[in-house]
Motif scaffolding. Structure first.
Motif, PDB file in Angstrom:
ATOM      1  N   TYR A  46     -42.049  29.431   1.537  1.00  0.00           N
ATOM      2  CA  TYR A  46     -43.016  30.448   1.118  1.00  0.00           C
ATOM      3  C   TYR A  46     -44.032  30.723   2.221  1.00  0.00           C
ATOM      4  CZ  TYR A  46     -41.095  29.519  -3.542  1.00  0.00           C
ATOM      5  OH  TYR A  46     -40.252  29.367  -4.609  1.00  0.00           O
ATOM      6  N   ASP A  47     -44.443  29.683   2.927  1.00  0.00           N
ATOM      7  CA  ASP A  47     -45.347  29.878   4.069  1.00  0.00           C
ATOM      8  C   ASP A  47     -44.700  30.793   5.110  1.00  0.00           C
ATOM      9  OD1 ASP A  47     -47.667  28.432   3.387  1.00  0.00           O
ATOM     10  OD2 ASP A  47     -46.752  26.534   3.967  1.00  0.00           O
ATOM     11  N   LYS A  95     -45.280  33.012  -6.458  1.00  0.00           N
ATOM     12  CA  LYS A  95     -44.395  34.138  -6.755  1.00  0.00           C
ATOM     13  C   LYS A  95     -45.089  35.235  -7.554  1.00  0.00           C
ATOM     14  CE  LYS A  95     -40.003  31.724  -6.246  1.00  0.00           C
ATOM     15  NZ  LYS A  95     -38.793  31.185  -6.905  1.00  0.00           N
ATOM     16  N   ARG A  96     -46.353  35.044  -7.856  1.00  0.00           N
ATOM     17  CA  ARG A  96     -47.137  36.170  -8.389  1.00  0.00           C
ATOM     18  C   ARG A  96     -47.275  37.258  -7.324  1.00  0.00           C
ATOM     19  NH1 ARG A  96     -49.937  31.663 -10.694  1.00  0.00           N
ATOM     20  NH2 ARG A  96     -49.825  31.674 -12.968  1.00  0.00           N
ATOM     21  N   ARG A  97     -47.116  36.864  -6.047  1.00  0.00           N
ATOM     22  CA  ARG A  97     -47.073  37.851  -4.965  1.00  0.00           C
ATOM     23  C   ARG A  97     -45.678  38.483  -4.978  1.00  0.00           C
ATOM     24  NH1 ARG A  97     -50.249  35.487   0.340  1.00  0.00           N
ATOM     25  NH2 ARG A  97     -51.878  34.292  -0.749  1.00  0.00           N
ATOM     26  N   ALA A 104     -38.313  37.973  -2.252  1.00  0.00           N
ATOM     27  CA  ALA A 104     -37.555  37.206  -1.259  1.00  0.00           C
ATOM     28  C   ALA A 104     -36.897  35.962  -1.844  1.00  0.00           C
ATOM     29  CB  ALA A 104     -38.472  36.798  -0.106  1.00  0.00           C
ATOM     30  N   HIS A 105     -37.517  35.376  -2.891  1.00  0.00           N
ATOM     31  CA  HIS A 105     -37.046  34.069  -3.365  1.00  0.00           C
ATOM     32  C   HIS A 105     -36.657  34.031  -4.839  1.00  0.00           C
ATOM     33  CE1 HIS A 105     -38.218  32.132   0.427  1.00  0.00           C
ATOM     34  NE2 HIS A 105     -39.305  32.898   0.397  1.00  0.00           N
ATOM     35  N   GLY A 106     -36.766  35.144  -5.532  1.00  0.00           N
ATOM     36  CA  GLY A 106     -36.389  35.151  -6.945  1.00  0.00           C
ATOM     37  C   GLY A 106     -37.534  34.799  -7.870  1.00  0.00           C
ATOM     38  N   GLU A 107     -37.262  34.866  -9.158  1.00  0.00           N
ATOM     39  CA  GLU A 107     -38.280  34.582 -10.161  1.00  0.00           C
ATOM     40  C   GLU A 107     -38.701  33.112 -10.107  1.00  0.00           C
ATOM     41  OE1 GLU A 107     -39.796  36.740 -12.111  1.00  0.00           O
ATOM     42  OE2 GLU A 107     -38.618  38.407 -11.319  1.00  0.00           O
ATOM     43  N   ALA A 108     -39.899  32.852 -10.602  1.00  0.00           N
ATOM     44  CA  ALA A 108     -40.411  31.484 -10.629  1.00  0.00           C
ATOM     45  C   ALA A 108     -39.531  30.602 -11.509  1.00  0.00           C
ATOM     46  CB  ALA A 108     -41.846  31.480 -11.153  1.00  0.00           C
ATOM     47  N   GLU A 109     -39.338  29.384 -11.078  1.00  0.00           N
ATOM     48  CA  GLU A 109     -38.536  28.407 -11.822  1.00  0.00           C
ATOM     49  C   GLU A 109     -39.452  27.354 -12.438  1.00  0.00           C
ATOM     50  OE1 GLU A 109     -34.964  27.078  -9.657  1.00  0.00           O
ATOM     51  OE2 GLU A 109     -35.546  28.569  -8.153  1.00  0.00           O
ATOM     52  N   PRO A 110     -39.067  26.809 -13.594  1.00  0.00           N
ATOM     53  CA  PRO A 110     -39.975  25.921 -14.327  1.00  0.00           C
ATOM     54  C   PRO A 110     -40.050  24.499 -13.799  1.00  0.00           C
ATOM     55  CG  PRO A 110     -37.942  26.174 -15.539  1.00  0.00           C
ATOM     56  CD  PRO A 110     -37.851  27.109 -14.362  1.00  0.00           C
ATOM     57  N   LEU A 111     -39.020  24.055 -13.057  1.00  0.00           N
ATOM     58  CA  LEU A 111     -38.969  22.682 -12.568  1.00  0.00           C
ATOM     59  C   LEU A 111     -38.323  22.677 -11.183  1.00  0.00           C
ATOM     60  CD1 LEU A 111     -37.644  20.875 -15.784  1.00  0.00           C
ATOM     61  CD2 LEU A 111     -39.944  20.615 -14.814  1.00  0.00           C
TER      62      LEU A 111
END
Length: 233
Positions: A126-127, A200-202, A208-215
């Motif tokens: 992400y960085d 991933k709110r950005r 670039a990386h898909g939806e947020a994952e829970p774990l």
């Protein structure tokens, strides 16, 4: 509302949030020092939601008790704090329960150390994405983590416990205390993951990386594996 609770809105209807709790399984001295097995259930948010302690000797001579323990872990991801130890104990308990299913738990194990590595890897990615976006977009701010994490910080579970600042729990049994300490470390890992995936709110990070994952991926994979397990109990 806590940051962990708030993450539910980010991940939406994920498999992990509808899955059974994960299990921490630890072997160690019980009330009178006898070798025992502690099972602590942990919610996807890292909260303890149930606890059991069995004397190992009784498990190995009682088909019913062995089966009761297996019902606590058969459909759940299992935190492998001491992986080799778990393999031996689950193998012996499975045989005592009269179940013919060799190493059924393998895909359900997840390592807290690997979860930490998952978090660090995601943050590096992400960085990098943010660095690229800064060259292409206006008003892109650097990511600011609550603390810097590197894989070099953690070699063993005790390093992870120390880094998380989770104090070793002192309780009535060593095995129960060890399990509760592991639960505390898992909750810390969940919080670090929530902060990580919150980036991933950005929209450009999400694109670039898909939806947020829970774990973390390794934990989530073990959850999915556990949901498909059915032992003949």
């Amino acid at each position: 509302m806590s940051d962990v609770d708030g993450m539910e809105g980010v991940v939406g209807g994920s498999v992990a949030l509808s899955a059974p709790a994960s299990a921490v399984v630890v072997v160690g001295p019980g009330v009178a020092g006898e070798e025992s097995v502690a099972v602590w259930h942990v919610s996807p948010q890292g909260m303890p939601v149930g606890a059991w302690i069995y004397q190992l000797d009784r498990l190995l001579v009682s088909r019913d008790e062995a089966r009761r323990l297996l019902t606590l872990v058969e459909r759940r991801s299992i935190a492998a704090v001491v992986p080799g130890e778990l393999d031996e104990v689950l193998d012996r308990v499975t045989k005592a329960a009269g179940v013919e299913a060799e190493k059924w738990w393998t895909a359900q194990l997840f390592s807290p150390l690997q979860c930490f590595a998952d978090i660090v890897s995601r943050r590096v990615a992400y960085d990098s994405t943010v660095s690229v976006a800064k060259r292409e977009l206006k008003n892109v701010a650097d990511l600011e983590w609550s603390r810097d994490l590197t894989v070099e910080q953690v070699v063993g579970f005790e390093d992870l416990r120390s880094l998380s600042k989770v104090s070793a729990v002192v309780g009535s049994t060593e095995v129960g205390s060890a399990a509760l300490t592991a639960v505390g470390v898992l909750r810390w890992l969940v919080r670090q993951w929530v902060e990580t995936e919150g980036v991933k709110r950005r929209s450009y990070v999400r694109d670039a990386h898909g939806e947020a994952e829970p774990l973390p991926p390794s934990w989530l994979a073990s959850v999915r594996a556990g949901m498909t397990t059915r032992l003949p109990l």
